[in-house]
Design a protein around this motif. Structure first.
Motif, PDB file in Angstrom:
ATOM      1  N   GLY A 193      30.388  34.292   7.254  1.00  0.00           N
ATOM      2  CA  GLY A 193      30.927  34.559   8.789  1.00  0.00           C
ATOM      3  C   GLY A 193      32.155  35.254   9.085  1.00  0.00           C
ATOM      4  N   CYS A 194      33.331  35.007   8.443  1.00  0.00           N
ATOM      5  CA  CYS A 194      34.357  35.772   8.696  1.00  0.00           C
ATOM      6  C   CYS A 194      35.059  36.635   7.349  1.00  0.00           C
ATOM      7  CB  CYS A 194      35.287  34.692   9.108  1.00  0.00           C
ATOM      8  SG  CYS A 194      36.119  33.486   7.751  1.00  0.00           S
ATOM      9  N   GLY A 195      34.339  36.378   6.311  1.00  0.00           N
ATOM     10  CA  GLY A 195      35.007  36.776   5.124  1.00  0.00           C
ATOM     11  C   GLY A 195      35.978  36.349   4.477  1.00  0.00           C
ATOM     12  N   LYS A 196      36.680  35.260   4.902  1.00  0.00           N
ATOM     13  CA  LYS A 196      37.756  34.495   4.338  1.00  0.00           C
ATOM     14  C   LYS A 196      37.284  34.146   3.063  1.00  0.00           C
ATOM     15  CE  LYS A 196      40.992  30.878   5.311  1.00  0.00           C
ATOM     16  NZ  LYS A 196      41.277  29.768   6.107  1.00  0.00           N
ATOM     17  N   ALA A 197      38.371  33.893   2.042  1.00  0.00           N
ATOM     18  CA  ALA A 197      37.880  33.309   0.614  1.00  0.00           C
ATOM     19  C   ALA A 197      37.606  31.593   0.758  1.00  0.00           C
ATOM     20  CB  ALA A 197      39.028  33.328  -0.195  1.00  0.00           C
ATOM     21  N   VAL A 198      36.526  31.382   0.339  1.00  0.00           N
ATOM     22  CA  VAL A 198      36.131  29.874   0.266  1.00  0.00           C
ATOM     23  C   VAL A 198      36.062  29.210  -0.964  1.00  0.00           C
ATOM     24  CG1 VAL A 198      34.462  28.262   0.969  1.00  0.00           C
ATOM     25  CG2 VAL A 198      34.717  30.365   2.329  1.00  0.00           C
ATOM     26  N   TYR A 199      36.715  28.203  -1.431  1.00  0.00           N
ATOM     27  CA  TYR A 199      36.857  27.506  -2.338  1.00  0.00           C
ATOM     28  C   TYR A 199      35.963  26.283  -2.873  1.00  0.00           C
ATOM     29  CZ  TYR A 199      41.219  30.349  -2.509  1.00  0.00           C
ATOM     30  OH  TYR A 199      41.854  31.410  -2.333  1.00  0.00           O
ATOM     31  N   PRO A 200      35.560  26.041  -3.833  1.00  0.00           N
ATOM     32  CA  PRO A 200      34.518  24.818  -4.160  1.00  0.00           C
ATOM     33  C   PRO A 200      35.117  23.486  -3.730  1.00  0.00           C
ATOM     34  CG  PRO A 200      34.413  26.461  -6.085  1.00  0.00           C
ATOM     35  CD  PRO A 200      35.370  26.783  -5.267  1.00  0.00           C
ATOM     36  N   GLY A 201      34.473  22.879  -2.962  1.00  0.00           N
ATOM     37  CA  GLY A 201      35.053  21.453  -2.690  1.00  0.00           C
ATOM     38  C   GLY A 201      35.672  21.446  -1.286  1.00  0.00           C
ATOM     39  N   GLU A 202      36.020  22.610  -0.910  1.00  0.00           N
ATOM     40  CA  GLU A 202      36.817  22.603   0.420  1.00  0.00           C
ATOM     41  C   GLU A 202      36.170  22.592   1.648  1.00  0.00           C
ATOM     42  OE1 GLU A 202      40.263  25.893   1.364  1.00  0.00           O
ATOM     43  OE2 GLU A 202      38.271  26.886   1.553  1.00  0.00           O
ATOM     44  N   TRP A 203      36.156  21.488   2.256  1.00  0.00           N
ATOM     45  CA  TRP A 203      35.853  21.083   3.525  1.00  0.00           C
ATOM     46  C   TRP A 203      34.206  21.344   3.412  1.00  0.00           C
ATOM     47  CZ3 TRP A 203      38.595  18.758   6.943  1.00  0.00           C
ATOM     48  CH2 TRP A 203      40.069  18.591   6.870  1.00  0.00           C
ATOM     49  N   GLY A 204      33.682  20.653   2.584  1.00  0.00           N
ATOM     50  CA  GLY A 204      32.211  20.540   2.416  1.00  0.00           C
ATOM     51  C   GLY A 204      31.663  21.897   1.786  1.00  0.00           C
ATOM     52  N   ALA A 205      32.360  22.698   1.536  1.00  0.00           N
ATOM     53  CA  ALA A 205      31.845  23.938   0.594  1.00  0.00           C
ATOM     54  C   ALA A 205      31.583  23.810  -0.808  1.00  0.00           C
ATOM     55  CB  ALA A 205      32.904  25.070   0.845  1.00  0.00           C
ATOM     56  N   ASP A 206      30.227  23.381  -1.001  1.00  0.00           N
ATOM     57  CA  ASP A 206      29.968  22.952  -2.276  1.00  0.00           C
ATOM     58  C   ASP A 206      29.394  24.012  -3.005  1.00  0.00           C
ATOM     59  OD1 ASP A 206      31.180  20.294  -1.838  1.00  0.00           O
ATOM     60  OD2 ASP A 206      29.475  19.882  -1.007  1.00  0.00           O
ATOM     61  N   VAL A 207      28.761  24.917  -2.394  1.00  0.00           N
ATOM     62  CA  VAL A 207      27.747  26.052  -3.220  1.00  0.00           C
ATOM     63  C   VAL A 207      28.196  27.350  -2.657  1.00  0.00           C
ATOM     64  CG1 VAL A 207      25.526  26.686  -3.588  1.00  0.00           C
ATOM     65  CG2 VAL A 207      25.790  24.386  -3.091  1.00  0.00           C
ATOM     66  N   ALA A 208      28.375  28.127  -3.862  1.00  0.00           N
ATOM     67  CA  ALA A 208      28.572  29.699  -3.333  1.00  0.00           C
ATOM     68  C   ALA A 208      27.627  30.131  -2.353  1.00  0.00           C
ATOM     69  CB  ALA A 208      28.635  30.443  -4.540  1.00  0.00           C
ATOM     70  N   GLY A 209      28.467  30.632  -1.368  1.00  0.00           N
ATOM     71  CA  GLY A 209      27.973  31.287  -0.038  1.00  0.00           C
ATOM     72  C   GLY A 209      27.874  30.331   0.919  1.00  0.00           C
ATOM     73  N   ASP A 210      28.393  29.109   0.893  1.00  0.00           N
ATOM     74  CA  ASP A 210      28.824  28.434   2.135  1.00  0.00           C
ATOM     75  C   ASP A 210      29.774  28.863   2.865  1.00  0.00           C
ATOM     76  OD1 ASP A 210      26.972  26.628   1.438  1.00  0.00           O
ATOM     77  OD2 ASP A 210      28.115  25.041   0.573  1.00  0.00           O
ATOM     78  N   ALA A 211      29.610  28.835   4.173  1.00  0.00           N
ATOM     79  CA  ALA A 211      30.817  29.203   5.128  1.00  0.00           C
ATOM     80  C   ALA A 211      32.048  28.365   5.003  1.00  0.00           C
ATOM     81  CB  ALA A 211      30.294  29.157   6.409  1.00  0.00           C
ATOM     82  N   CYS A 212      33.219  29.015   5.520  1.00  0.00           N
ATOM     83  CA  CYS A 212      34.433  28.399   5.550  1.00  0.00           C
ATOM     84  C   CYS A 212      34.313  27.147   6.526  1.00  0.00           C
ATOM     85  CB  CYS A 212      35.268  29.209   5.722  1.00  0.00           C
ATOM     86  SG  CYS A 212      35.480  29.764   7.362  1.00  0.00           S
TER      87      CYS A 212
END
Length: 438
Positions: free
Chosen positions: A376-395
Motif C-alpha cells: 500500500g505505502c511501500g514502507k518496510a514490513v517485518y514478519p510478525g509485526e501487527w499481524g504481518a505473517d506472510v511476505a506481501g502483507d500490508a503494514c
C-alpha cells in the motif's frame, strides 16, 4: 670488612668470607691473611675445620669465628648493641658447623656482593694478570650489615628469656624503605623432616601473632604486635614474610615433593581465606584475603646463587608453581586478590555486554533482511509485526485503513439499503401514507 662479615654470619671459611666481602680477588689467600692478622690481635679464632670434596679431592678448610673482644669490635663496626650480636659460635665451629656454613653460603647468595677488580701483582718487569674475567653478579638483597643471624623469636617469654618451644630464625633481613623491608630466612639443608620444617612455620605464626602488653605500645587502642617493637615494616604488613631456601642437592621430582610436603603441612600458616565466585563460562573464580596469614616463599640455593634474590626463582606457597621475583611473590595484590578478581569480573561483564550487543545486532540485521515493502505505502514490513505473517502483507497502518474503509463501506451500504426500503414503503402507501407517518 672481614670483622663485620663474621659479626653477621658468626662462622665462615676464608672462601666464604671472600665471597661475602671481596669476590674480585683471585683467591681466598688475601682473606686468610686478614684472618691471621685478626687472630694475632685476639679478635678472631680458628676453632675447627670443615671439609668438602672437589674434583675428587678432599679439601679441608679452617673455620673462623670471633672471640669475645672481636664480637665487641664487630658490634661497634656494625653500629649494633653488643647484646644483639649473639654468641661467638665457637662451639658450632668445633663440631664442623655444617648448618651455620649453609646459612653463610645462603647469605652470600642473597647479598651478591658486587665483583670489583683488584690490582694485579707486579713481577719484576711485567704485570702478571691474576684474573682475566670477572663474572657479573645479579642485584642482591643487601648490604650485609642489614642481615642478622640466629635471631631469637620468642613464642612465649621474652627476647632475652624465651619460653620453651621458641625458635631462632637462621637470618633476618631488615632495611626500612627497601622494596623488601623485612624478611625472615630459614635454611633447609635436608637434615630435618618436612614436619619439623612445617612446625617452624607454625611457630613463626605464633610469634608474629604475639602482642606487646605494655600500654606504651598500643596503636589506636589496640596492642602492638611484639615483632614491631624490634623491626619496622609498612603499616599494611600484618605479618612479615618467611623465605625457605633449600640447599640440599636433589632431583627436581624429589625437590618438588619436599617443597609441596612442607606447604601442605603448614597450610594454616599461609593459606588465605577463599571467597568464591563464578565466571560466565562456568569455571570457578574468586579471590583470597590474607588477614592473619604469613607469606611463605621458597627457592633452591643453586637458583639463588645463579639468578640472585630478585630473579624469577620464588614459589609463593598457595600459588601455582612457576618462578616469580621476590617482590611479585610477596605482593598480595596478585592474581587472586580482590582487586584482580573485580578487574576480571569487569572484563567478563564487558565481554557479555559485547556478546549481547553483537547478538542483538545480528538479530536486527536478520530481521531487516526478512522484511518486504508494504503493497500500500511501500514502507518496510517485518514478519510478525501487527499481524504481518506472510511476505506481501500490508503494514499495520495500511491494514488499519483497510479495516476502516471496509467498515465504512458496510455502514454506507447498510444506510443505503435502509433508505431504499424506506423510500419503497413510502411509494407503496402513496401520499396518505406520508400524512399518517407525520
Amino acid at each position: 670488612m672481614v670483622l663485620e662479615a663474621l659479626g653477621v654470619v658468626k662462622i665462615a671459611t676464608a672462601a666464604q668470607l671472600r665471597d661475602l666481602t671481596c669476590p674480585g680477588t683471585a683467591d681466598a689467600a688475601t682473606v686468610r691473611g686478614g684472618c691471621k692478622d685478626l687472630e694475632a690481635g685476639g679478635l678472631v679464632v680458628s676453632a675447627g675445620t670443615t671439609s668438602r670434596v672437589e674434583g675428587g679431592r678432599r679439601i679441608t678448610e679452617k673455620l673462623w669465628s670471633l672471640t669475645t673482644p672481636g664480637l665487641e669490635a664487630a658490634a661497634h663496626a656494625l653500629e649494633r648493641p653488643v647484646k644483639e650480636m649473639g654468641g661467638t659460635a665457637r662451639a658450632a665451629a668445633a663440631s664442623g658447623a655444617k648448618h651455620a656454613l649453609r646459612v653463610t653460603e645462603t647469605l652470600a647468595a642473597f647479598v651478591q656482593q658486587p665483583v670489583e677488580p683488584t690490582e694485579a701483582p707486579v713481577a719484576r718487569t711485567r704485570t702478571v694478570p691474576r684474573q682475566t674475567v670477572l663474572r657479573p653478579r645479579p642485584p642482591g638483597l643487601g648490604p650485609l650489615s642489614a642481615w642478622s643471624t640466629e635471631v631469637t623469636l620468642p613464642t612465649g617469654g621474652t627476647f632475652t628469656s624465651p619460653a620453651r618451644g621458641s625458635l631462632r630464625a637462621d637470618a633476618v633481613f631488615a632495611l626500612p624503605g627497601a622494596p623488601v623491608p623485612l624478611l625472615f630466612l630459614e635454611v633447609d639443608n635436608g637434615t630435618e623432616t618436612r614436619a619439623e620444617v612445617a612446625d617452624k612455620l607454625h611457630r613463626y605464626a605464633a610469634f608474629f601473632a604475639r602482642t606487646e602488653k605494655n600500654a606504651a605500645f598500643t596503636v589506636g587502642g589496640r596492642e602492638r604486635p611484639l615483632w614491631r617493637t624490634v623491626w619496622t615494616a609498612p603499616d599494611d604488613v600484618a605479618h612479615p614474610p618467611v623465605a625457605i631456601v633449600f640447599t640440599k642437592q636433589m632431583g627436581p621430582e624429589a625437590m618438588d615433593a619436599c617443597m609441596r610436603g612442607i606447604a601442605e603441612l603448614s597450610a594454616p600458616v599461609w593459606q588465605g581465606d577463599w571467597h568464591p565466585g563464578h565466571s560466565r563460562d562456568g569455571k570457578q573464580d574468586g579471590f583470597r584475603t590474607f588477614g592473619g596469614r604469613v607469606p611463605v616463599v621458597a627457592c633452591r640455593l643453586d637458583r639463588l646463587q645463579a639468578d640472585g634474590p630478585h630473579g624469577p626463582i620464588w614459589w609463593r606457597y598457595g600459588r601455582k608453581r612457576g618462578g616469580q621475583t621476590l617482590t611479585a611473590a610477596l605482593d598480595n595484590n596478585g592474581y587472586y586478590s580482590r582487586d584482580a578478581y573485580m578487574a576480571r569480573e569487569a572484563v567478563r561483564r564487558r565481554e557479555r555486554e559485547d556478546q549481547e550487543a553483537a547478538a542483538k545486532e545480528a538479530a536486527e540485521q536478520a530481521r531487516k533482511a526478512s522484511s518486504w515493502p508494504c503493497p500500500g505505502c511501500g514502507k518496510a514490513v517485518y514478519p510478525g509485526e501487527w499481524g504481518a505473517d506472510v511476505a506481501g502483507d500490508a503494514c499495520h497502518a495500511c491494514q488499519r485503513e483497510a479495516v476502516i474503509r471496509e467498515r465504512q463501506e458496510r455502514e454506507a451500504e447498510q444506510l443505503a439499503a435502509e433508505q431504499a426500503e424506506l423510500d419503497r414503503q413510502r411509494r407503496q402507501e402513496g401520499w396518505l401514507g406520508w400524512l399518517g407517518r407525520n
